[in-house]
Scaffold this motif. Sequence first.
Motif, mmCIF file in Angstrom:
data_model
loop_
_atom_site.group_PDB
_atom_site.id
_atom_site.type_symbol
_atom_site.label_atom_id
_atom_site.label_comp_id
_atom_site.label_asym_id
_atom_site.label_seq_id
_atom_site.Cartn_x
_atom_site.Cartn_y
_atom_site.Cartn_z
ATOM 1 N N PRO A 125 -0.135 -6.044 -8.111
ATOM 2 C CA PRO A 125 -1.525 -5.448 -8.153
ATOM 3 C C PRO A 125 -1.310 -3.887 -7.428
ATOM 4 N N THR A 126 -2.254 -2.887 -7.430
ATOM 5 C CA THR A 126 -2.988 -2.046 -7.256
ATOM 6 C C THR A 126 -2.628 -1.497 -5.652
ATOM 7 N N VAL A 127 -3.663 -2.512 -5.052
ATOM 8 C CA VAL A 127 -3.441 -2.285 -3.835
ATOM 9 C C VAL A 127 -2.188 -2.186 -3.150
ATOM 10 N N MET A 128 -1.365 -3.174 -3.472
ATOM 11 C CA MET A 128 -0.096 -3.794 -3.064
ATOM 12 C C MET A 128 0.537 -2.403 -3.265
ATOM 13 N N ALA A 129 1.080 -2.238 -4.468
ATOM 14 C CA ALA A 129 1.669 -1.313 -4.606
ATOM 15 C C ALA A 129 1.679 0.787 -3.711
ATOM 16 N N ILE A 130 0.213 1.027 -3.815
ATOM 17 C CA ILE A 130 -0.232 1.964 -3.224
ATOM 18 C C ILE A 130 0.295 2.086 -1.427
ATOM 19 N N SER A 131 0.235 0.867 -1.171
ATOM 20 C CA SER A 131 -0.139 -0.021 0.291
ATOM 21 C C SER A 131 2.012 0.964 0.258
ATOM 22 N N ALA A 132 2.670 -0.523 -0.060
ATOM 23 C CA ALA A 132 4.054 0.049 -0.189
ATOM 24 C C ALA A 132 4.339 1.171 -0.735
ATOM 25 N N ALA A 133 3.892 2.270 -1.143
ATOM 26 C CA ALA A 133 3.876 3.693 -1.653
ATOM 27 C C ALA A 133 4.349 4.526 0.129
ATOM 28 N N VAL A 134 2.974 4.463 0.267
ATOM 29 C CA VAL A 134 2.167 4.865 1.623
ATOM 30 C C VAL A 134 3.373 4.567 3.006
ATOM 31 N N LEU A 135 3.821 3.491 2.808
ATOM 32 C CA LEU A 135 4.626 2.281 3.633
ATOM 33 C C LEU A 135 6.118 2.361 3.583
ATOM 34 N N VAL A 136 7.087 3.354 2.592
ATOM 35 C CA VAL A 136 7.753 4.097 2.083
ATOM 36 C C VAL A 136 7.536 5.263 1.888
#
Lengths: 294, 238
Positions: free
Chosen positions: A57-68
Amino acid sequence: MSNLVPVLIDAFSVGGLYALTALGIGLIFSVMRLANFAHAEFVTVPAYALFVLSAQPTVMAISAAVLVAVVLSLATERAAFRPLRGIDPATMLIASFTVSMFLQRLLVFAFDSRLKPVDPLAFLSGSVPLFGVSVNLLKLTTVITCLVLLVALTLFLKYTRFGLEMRAAAEDFTMSRLLGVRANRVIATAFVLSALLAAVVAVLFSAQTGFVQPRFGLQIVIIAFVATVIGGLGNLLGAAVGGFLVGVVATLLQTYLPPDLRPFREAFLFLIVIVVLLFRPQGLFPARGLKERI
Amino acid sequence: MTLEASAITVRFGGIRAVEDVSLRLHQGEIVGLIGPNGAGKTTLVNVLSGFQRPRAGRIALNGEDATRWPAHRFARNGVVRTFQAVRLYPGMTVAENVETALVGTGLGRAAARGQALEILNYLGLTGRAALPAKALSYGDERRVGIARALAMEPRFLLLDEPAAGLNIGEAEELDRTIARIRDDFSCGILVIEHNMALVMNLCERLHVLATGRTLAEGTPAEVMANPAFKDAYLGADA
């Protein structure tokens, strides 16, 4: 007027990304006088995270990108830059090249160097009517996001404790340590903010281009460096204005140059940059006391 | 509580900036550090605040050896100094300059803001709070430097030529302020000063340096009566 609106949206969606990137570079530069070329990978690596998680899901992908991005930036600071702190800026600059190259090669090793498709903001592919013309939703979102982040960053710097400490450290690092500002904390804050901005750029820019490759961040960071120099190194307002300016000028050149000359858009852009620096060698908003660092 | 320098020597290359100087500052007293240009006054203050490691000698804070402490550790332990050049943050407001020091002591932003205004009010700078520091006059700039030092809860305050560049009226006003700070904050204050008249009124004790050595020390009256002092500092036949 009606064909000016899309041009302006175009210009500011490009300029906004440059501005956020220039700010990410400027935040770290102002606090520790490090021109961080590895910022390119702070943009590229989260973009790859979007690619890896494109089925999520978009929210998860973006959160992961920020975390990374945040983890990468803190790890870089700890492993590469902290041991060099206080050494002359040239050494730190070279170190940042090294980090940049290392991460880039690592990405080639892990993903090869071909283009990978990404579309983190697919739901923004449509258009909306604005002032009687139809405007691309993604570009509009980009402009709004950039403006919101600029305001948020300004408020953070002005009204929070960490923001105050960062500004103090940027103006006089030695004095700030004396006043009880913790160097490690301020520098870590700068790296986290820089990474957050880089992650946002990764999401928006990859949504615009539709693919990611190992030099993905570099193309935007090179221009952002030019923007930082134009704005005045070490000055955050200058970085933001310089970013917008370069983006706007690039887009206007793209739009209004005769079609035969458009492929040479960058040449004209850098010509303008050279002219600006001839008249304002310190940039448009020179920072105070760049040299004084005792 | 005591800040104590014992037999301090500092050399820059072959030059003896400070040679075998001992000085003791107690809480609640005002000591004047005087001497001609190049006598080693600022160097001694640098040593007392961790900005300069002495070649020989020892610094002790309340008996604890502080000789090798970095500057920010001195500051955190209540040994706070000002600078001849003041070194405010030029791009920040006066209030923010003081707030930074308060935040450094662990206060939150809102509490820091409130307390900064109190300190500025104490020094008569309320009207300057919102000005950018670079817009200040020379005298105000120095007072903000003192405000920022007070924000760090000093137990010992080392003032490096706080009256430099002030006119007589401003300097006398500054003297009253320094005396008031000693009373209200009950800290020990070391003042570097050129103006003898000001020092005589303000200080309980004087410490006179000349070419890096202690020339005389004692109460102002004792120092004035000291032949070596009269000879070297005021000139022969003074």
